[in-house]
Structures are given as C-alpha cells and as structure tokens.
Design a protein around this motif. Structure first.
Motif, PDB file in Angstrom:
ATOM      1  N   SER A   7      29.927  32.143  14.974  1.00 11.67           N
ATOM      2  CA  SER A   7      29.225  31.884  13.714  1.00 11.67           C
ATOM      3  C   SER A   7      27.757  32.273  13.839  1.00 11.67           C
ATOM      4  O   SER A   7      27.187  32.918  12.946  1.00 11.67           O
ATOM      5  CB  SER A   7      29.367  30.407  13.331  1.00 11.67           C
ATOM      6  N   ASN A  30      28.886  26.985  17.723  1.00  9.35           N
ATOM      7  CA  ASN A  30      29.999  27.924  17.502  1.00  9.35           C
ATOM      8  C   ASN A  30      29.404  29.328  17.674  1.00  9.35           C
ATOM      9  O   ASN A  30      28.663  29.813  16.818  1.00  9.35           O
ATOM     10  CB  ASN A  30      30.548  27.672  16.088  1.00  9.35           C
ATOM     11  N   HIS A  88      27.782  21.854   5.723  1.00 12.74           N
ATOM     12  CA  HIS A  88      28.665  22.657   4.859  1.00 12.74           C
ATOM     13  C   HIS A  88      30.109  22.180   4.926  1.00 12.74           C
ATOM     14  O   HIS A  88      30.851  22.281   3.966  1.00 12.74           O
ATOM     15  CB  HIS A  88      28.560  24.157   5.187  1.00 12.74           C
ATOM     16  N   ARG A  89      30.500  21.613   6.074  1.00 14.23           N
ATOM     17  CA  ARG A  89      31.884  21.162   6.218  1.00 14.23           C
ATOM     18  C   ARG A  89      32.066  19.751   5.665  1.00 14.23           C
ATOM     19  O   ARG A  89      33.162  19.382   5.238  1.00 14.23           O
ATOM     20  CB  ARG A  89      32.300  21.262   7.693  1.00 14.23           C
ATOM     21  N   ASN A  93      41.110  21.932  10.542  1.00 10.66           N
ATOM     22  CA  ASN A  93      40.092  20.890  10.334  1.00 10.66           C
ATOM     23  C   ASN A  93      40.283  20.138   9.022  1.00 10.66           C
ATOM     24  O   ASN A  93      39.419  19.339   8.633  1.00 10.66           O
ATOM     25  CB  ASN A  93      38.685  21.491  10.334  1.00 10.66           C
ATOM     26  N   HIS A 114      35.434  22.838  19.331  1.00 10.37           N
ATOM     27  CA  HIS A 114      36.647  22.042  19.064  1.00 10.37           C
ATOM     28  C   HIS A 114      37.567  22.192  20.277  1.00 10.37           C
ATOM     29  O   HIS A 114      37.592  23.253  20.909  1.00 10.37           O
ATOM     30  CB  HIS A 114      37.414  22.588  17.848  1.00 10.37           C
ATOM     31  N   ASN A 117      33.601  34.159  12.244  1.00  7.79           N
ATOM     32  CA  ASN A 117      32.979  32.865  11.992  1.00  7.79           C
ATOM     33  C   ASN A 117      33.521  31.788  12.940  1.00  7.79           C
ATOM     34  O   ASN A 117      33.340  30.593  12.715  1.00  7.79           O
ATOM     35  CB  ASN A 117      33.231  32.429  10.540  1.00  7.79           C
ATOM     36  N   CYS A 160      43.047  27.965  14.074  1.00  9.12           N
ATOM     37  CA  CYS A 160      42.128  27.281  13.139  1.00  9.12           C
ATOM     38  C   CYS A 160      42.625  27.409  11.717  1.00  9.12           C
ATOM     39  O   CYS A 160      42.353  26.560  10.873  1.00  9.12           O
ATOM     40  CB  CYS A 160      40.739  27.908  13.181  1.00  9.12           C
ATOM     41  N   ASP A 193      40.597  22.818  20.231  1.00  8.02           N
ATOM     42  CA  ASP A 193      41.579  23.902  20.061  1.00  8.02           C
ATOM     43  C   ASP A 193      41.016  25.273  20.419  1.00  8.02           C
ATOM     44  O   ASP A 193      41.688  26.287  20.266  1.00  8.02           O
ATOM     45  CB  ASP A 193      42.223  23.878  18.661  1.00  8.02           C
ATOM     46  N   ALA A 235      27.155  32.962   7.438  1.00  6.98           N
ATOM     47  CA  ALA A 235      25.861  32.334   7.183  1.00  6.98           C
ATOM     48  C   ALA A 235      25.236  31.705   8.423  1.00  6.98           C
ATOM     49  O   ALA A 235      24.135  31.157   8.337  1.00  6.98           O
ATOM     50  CB  ALA A 235      26.016  31.288   6.087  1.00  6.98           C
ATOM     51  N   GLY A 236      25.915  31.771   9.556  1.00  4.83           N
ATOM     52  CA  GLY A 236      25.340  31.201  10.782  1.00  4.83           C
ATOM     53  C   GLY A 236      25.103  29.704  10.685  1.00  4.83           C
ATOM     54  O   GLY A 236      24.082  29.191  11.119  1.00  4.83           O
ATOM     55  N   LEU A 237      26.080  29.005  10.147  1.00  2.00           N
ATOM     56  CA  LEU A 237      25.887  27.584   9.838  1.00  2.00           C
ATOM     57  C   LEU A 237      26.286  26.638  10.965  1.00  2.00           C
ATOM     58  O   LEU A 237      25.982  25.454  10.904  1.00  2.00           O
ATOM     59  CB  LEU A 237      26.725  27.216   8.594  1.00  2.00           C
ATOM     60  N   SER A 238      27.000  27.157  11.966  1.00  2.00           N
ATOM     61  CA  SER A 238      27.633  26.241  12.921  1.00  2.00           C
ATOM     62  C   SER A 238      27.017  26.315  14.306  1.00  2.00           C
ATOM     63  O   SER A 238      27.499  27.055  15.185  1.00  2.00           O
ATOM     64  CB  SER A 238      29.139  26.537  12.992  1.00  2.00           C
ATOM     65  N   ARG A 269      31.471  17.032  18.252  1.00  2.00           N
ATOM     66  CA  ARG A 269      31.742  16.723  16.841  1.00  2.00           C
ATOM     67  C   ARG A 269      32.654  15.511  16.639  1.00  2.00           C
ATOM     68  O   ARG A 269      32.621  14.878  15.600  1.00  2.00           O
ATOM     69  CB  ARG A 269      32.390  17.930  16.160  1.00  2.00           C
TER      70      ARG A 269
HETATM   71  N1  LIG Z   1      38.425  25.552  15.766  1.00  2.48           N
HETATM   72  C1  LIG Z   1      38.833  25.267  14.558  1.00  2.48           C
HETATM   73  N2  LIG Z   1      39.845  24.519  14.382  1.00  2.48           N
HETATM   74  N3  LIG Z   1      38.181  25.701  13.472  1.00  2.48           N
HETATM   75  C2  LIG Z   1      37.158  26.668  13.458  1.00  2.48           C
HETATM   76  C3  LIG Z   1      36.116  26.308  12.465  1.00  2.48           C
HETATM   77  C4  LIG Z   1      35.029  27.339  12.391  1.00  2.48           C
HETATM   78  C5  LIG Z   1      33.898  26.878  11.514  1.00  2.48           C
HETATM   79  N4  LIG Z   1      32.960  27.971  11.309  1.00  2.48           N
HETATM   80  C6  LIG Z   1      32.024  27.875  10.353  1.00  2.48           C
HETATM   81  O1  LIG Z   1      31.930  26.942   9.614  1.00  2.48           O
HETATM   82  C7  LIG Z   1      31.063  29.041  10.258  1.00  2.48           C
HETATM   83  C8  LIG Z   1      30.517  29.235   8.866  1.00  2.48           C
HETATM   84  C9  LIG Z   1      29.349  30.168   8.828  1.00  2.48           C
HETATM   85  O2  LIG Z   1      28.572  30.219   9.780  1.00  2.48           O
HETATM   86  O3  LIG Z   1      29.217  30.884   7.798  1.00  2.48           O
HETATM   87  C10 LIG Z   1      33.193  25.671  12.133  1.00  2.48           C
HETATM   88  O4  LIG Z   1      32.307  25.879  12.977  1.00  2.48           O
HETATM   89  O5  LIG Z   1      33.539  24.539  11.790  1.00  2.48           O
END
Ligand SMILES: N=C(N)NCCC[C@H](NC(=O)CCC(=O)O)C(=O)O
Length: 445
Positions: A28, A25, A137-138, A110, A250, A363, A369, A252, A19-22, A214
């Motif tokens: 994503s 990232n 979303h998180r 996470n 992150h 994603n 992760c 990690d 969904a390109g929510l992050s 974050r």
């Molecule tokens: N590095 C660690 N520990 N975790 C990775 C988390 C990926 C997660 N991606 C997303 O939430 C993408 C969801 C979307 O775009 O549909 C985030 O960005 O929080």
C-alpha cells in the motif's frame, strides 16, 4: 455433498485507487498515488471467482461499499452540495478524501469472522463484522458490511448476526484475516485459531515496535464468546511482533489453513512449539498436517513480497487440495521453487494455480484477502440469498455491469469529480437489484 466451504469474494468497487493509506502494509505504501484501473481490478477478481466456480467450488459474491463516503465527510464537518463536500475535502485534506474513497471493502477476509454451525453451541452460523478500528478508511466499513451480510445470509433461523465489536483500539478486530479454522470434514466440529498482535490492557506484553498490531487478544476472545465456541476447541496464538514489523500486518500474510492443513512460516508465531502442541491436542483426528516453511527456504521478506501465504488452499472434488496463488509467487524464483516442491511432498496439497490479481496486490491484497470463507451444510447453503451465489449467468451479468459502469483509469484528481459519485451510486443501485440485496446503502435509505 454434506457440507462445503463457500468463498464469498468481494467485488472490487468503482473507486478502487492507490492512496497509501495503510501504514504497516508494504505494498500500500510503495504504490501510493499510482494510477489504478477499477475496471481491470474488478474483472481480475471476477475471473478468479469464475475459475473457482469452474473447478466445482462453492463461490459467492459480496457487494462493495458506497464510495466516496459523503456521509462520513459530512459527519466530519464538510457541507453544502455533494460536489462542494468533495471539493472542500480535496482542498483541506486530500488524505481524508482518499480514505473516504477507498474501495478497501474488496478484501472480504476483513469483512467478518465467521463460525460454522458445527462449532457453535446454538447450532447456528455466526457472523461478527470486523470493526477495523486501526485504519480510518477501513473503520468506515462495518455498518454497511453488517447490512450486506444480513442481506446475503438472510434467514434468522440459520444465521446469527452480531454487531461489530466496540469501535476502539482495545477491541481492534480484523475479522477472518486473523482467524483460521481447521477440521476434518467441513461439517465436523473444528478448532478455531485466533491470531492476535497484542494485548489490549497489558503493555508489558510483547508487541511490535514499528508497525501497528491491528488485532487484540481481547477482541478475539469477545468474538469467540459471541459465537458460542467451546474453549476446548479454540486456540489463541500471538503473531510474532518481529514479523509484524516486517510488513505482516495480518496473520493471513504469513499463515493459512484448510481442513487438516496448516501452512505457515517458521517465524509467523510467538511460542510456535507451545501453539502447535495445543493445536494437536485440541484437533481431534490424527491426520493434522502442519507444513512449516523455514526461513532458509523462503524469507519473511519473500513471503511479504509474494504473498506465498495469502494463498487460498482449497479442497477439490476429488479430495485433494490446490493452492490458489498470485502471479508474484510464480515470478519469484525461490518461492516458485518452493511451491514446485511442495506439491511433491506427500501433503494433501497437490497442485498450484496462479492468478493475476495484481490490481489488488498493489494495495496489499492477495487471493486470500479477497475472500471470506463460510463453511455451510447443504441446508444452510439453501438458505443463502441465491442471487449472491455465482453461476455462469451471474458471472456474465457482473462482467457486463463492470464494463458498463467502471472507469479504465483512476487517479487522485478523479476522486474530486462529482460525476464519479453519481456513477458509483448508479452502479451500486443496479447491483443491489442484480444481487437482490434490498437497500443496504445509506444513499438508498
Ligand atoms: N490481508 C488481508 N486479509 N487483507 C488485506 C487488506 C489490505 C488493505 N489495504 C489497504 O487498505 C490499502 C488502501 C490504500 O492504500 O489505498 C489493508 O491494509 O487493510
């Protein structure tokens, strides 16, 4: 066996989608709106769990969350039947519907920060679910995460569960993704490294310009207090803001540790020398391996694209270590060459094992992760809900469960389908019985 590290991997949920929510990232954003395969994603994750179990590692499973999150949509003003809530949300705000359907709880690095009993003054294993405030979303995850952790680590004489930190950006907390523990044996007192992106109350301090940081220092300090850690065995270090701005959302994504090994990129931290000095002083034992990867060998961009550092470093039964890496590392010439060389360098890392977790990688979620590490003494492992510890039978049951309930393909339009909600709840209801979790979901209460 005195103690071991158990990896609790997140089972990918039935609504896994892109969904390109992050923001911040790279993966994503670049894979937004691709068609996903929830079934393949869940099976890829299970295969990794089974492979680690077959290597003799302790391996656990954490249940996904209920999605679509109808309760959050109702809280935000959508009403009527469930079908009507989904339809209104899709029409008014597709992004909001996507956010409430994200299967992001799969990335259990996470889920929480965990401190083993040997590090905490009261001798208990401590858990603080991450509040994940930086992404809407998180931020929907912590309450149910807390329920699930309590159902898995369900003995209050052994495990201490804290409420997630205050839901505010000042206390933005991303859990174990910004936390590494180094130790000699898993049940020795360790040094806990808390990595943060910015200071909550001081904007004059360094911080990234383009993408969000974050995790705050203040959140990390609060977790260390809650977990009753000894200041002499805690190190706080700031992530290099310049690498956050290149997609290291992150820590990690750019550093990983296990026992006496810290594997990190030259540009990962601010004030690297000062950090390493403090770490060496606080780490008792003279056998600390700090393996720095230089930019000349692997660029930050290659690290972000391949997830070289989002690998799991695991200690095998013979005492040597292996790196669990995604296929992206195998496919990148420079990174593959680095890893080929790494196993010959005389460090404890002797082997690389490659895994296809591509559905998650798209994603921005690599092997590391997907797992939450919990170092446990034998007696503590005995107190863990046994239905959540992987064995051959549970693996078979979970594969059949995925095959029965999950869709092969999922696109945005499918998220509005009310039968996806029913399918997801039916699957999760059955899962809570398989894993003996009780009623951890809102729809069950
Ligand atoms: N590095 C660690 N520990 N975790 C990775 C988390 C990926 C997660 N991606 C997303 O939430 C993408 C969801 C979307 O775009 O549909 C985030 O960005 O929080």
């Amino acid at each position: 066996m005195k103690s071991l590290e158990v990896n609790f991997d997140g089972l990918v949920g039935p609504t896994h989608n892109y969904a390109g929510l992050s923001d911040g990232n790279v993966a994503s954003l670049s894979n937004a709106h691709d068609v996903s395969s929830p079934k393949n994603a869940a099976l890829q994750g299970l295969k990794k769990m089974k492979a680690l179990h077959d290597m003799g590692m302790g391996q656990g499973v954490l249940a996904p969350q209920e999605r679509p999150d109808i309760f959050s949509l109702r809280r935000l003003g959508f009403s009527g039947s469930d079908a009507s809530v989904l339809a209104q949300a899709a029409k008014t705000s597709p992004a909001l519907l996507s956010a409430c359907c994200s299967a992001s709880s799969m990335w259990t690095a996470n889920a929480a920060t965990v401190s083993p009993s040997s590090d905490s003054a009261d001798g208990k294993v401590h858990f603080t679910p991450a509040n994940l405030t930086n992404k809407f979303h998180r931020s929907l995850e912590p309450e149910t995460t807390g329920n699930i952790l309590k159902a898995v680590f369900n003995d209050e004489n052994v495990f201490e569960h804290h409420l997630h930190l205050n839901d505010n950006d000042h206390f933005g907390d991303e859990g174990a993704a910004n936390h590494t523990r180094l130790c000699t044996d898993y049940d020795d007192a360790g040094v806990q490294i808390f990595t943060f992106g910015r200071y909550a109350f001081n904007r004059a301090k360094p911080m990234p310009m383009k993408y969000p940081a974050r995790q705050t220092l203040e959140a990390s300090q609060a977790v260390a207090r809650l977990h009753q850690l000894d200041d002499n065995r805690v190190v706080y270090v700031q992530q290099n803001p310049a690498v956050i701005d290149q997609g290291v959302f992150h820590n990690d994504v750019i550093a990983v540790g296990n026992q006496n090994v810290l594997f990190y990129h030259q540009q990962a931290f601010l004030n690297t020398e000062q950090f390493l000095g403090e770490l060496r002083q606080k780490f008792s034992g003279d056998d600390l391996h700090c393996i720095q990867v230089n930019s000349d060998d692997v660029t930050v961009q290659d690290a972000v694209n391949t997830y070289l550092f989002n690998t799991q470093i695991i200690t095998l039964n013979d005492g040597s270590m292996a790196i669990v890496a995604p296929m992206h590392c195998y496919e990148n010439e420079r990174v593959k060459a680095y890893l080929d060389n790494l196993v010959t360098m005389g460090t404890p890392i002797k082997e690389v094992k490659y895994f296809d977790v591509n559905e998650s990688m798209k994603n921005g979620g690599g092997p590391a992760c997907l797992r939450l590490r919990v170092a446990l003494k034998e007696s503590e492992l005995a107190a863990v809900n046994p239905n959540c510890v992987l064995n051959d039978e549970l693996y078979g049951t979970l594969v059949n469960w995925v095959e029965k309930h999950y869709r092969d393909r999922l696109s945005f339009d499918d998220l509005t389908d009310p039968s996806l909600l029913v399918e997801s709840r039916t699957a999760l209801d059955e899962l809570t019985q398989i894993l003996n979790l009780g009623s951890v979901y809102r729809f069950q209460r």
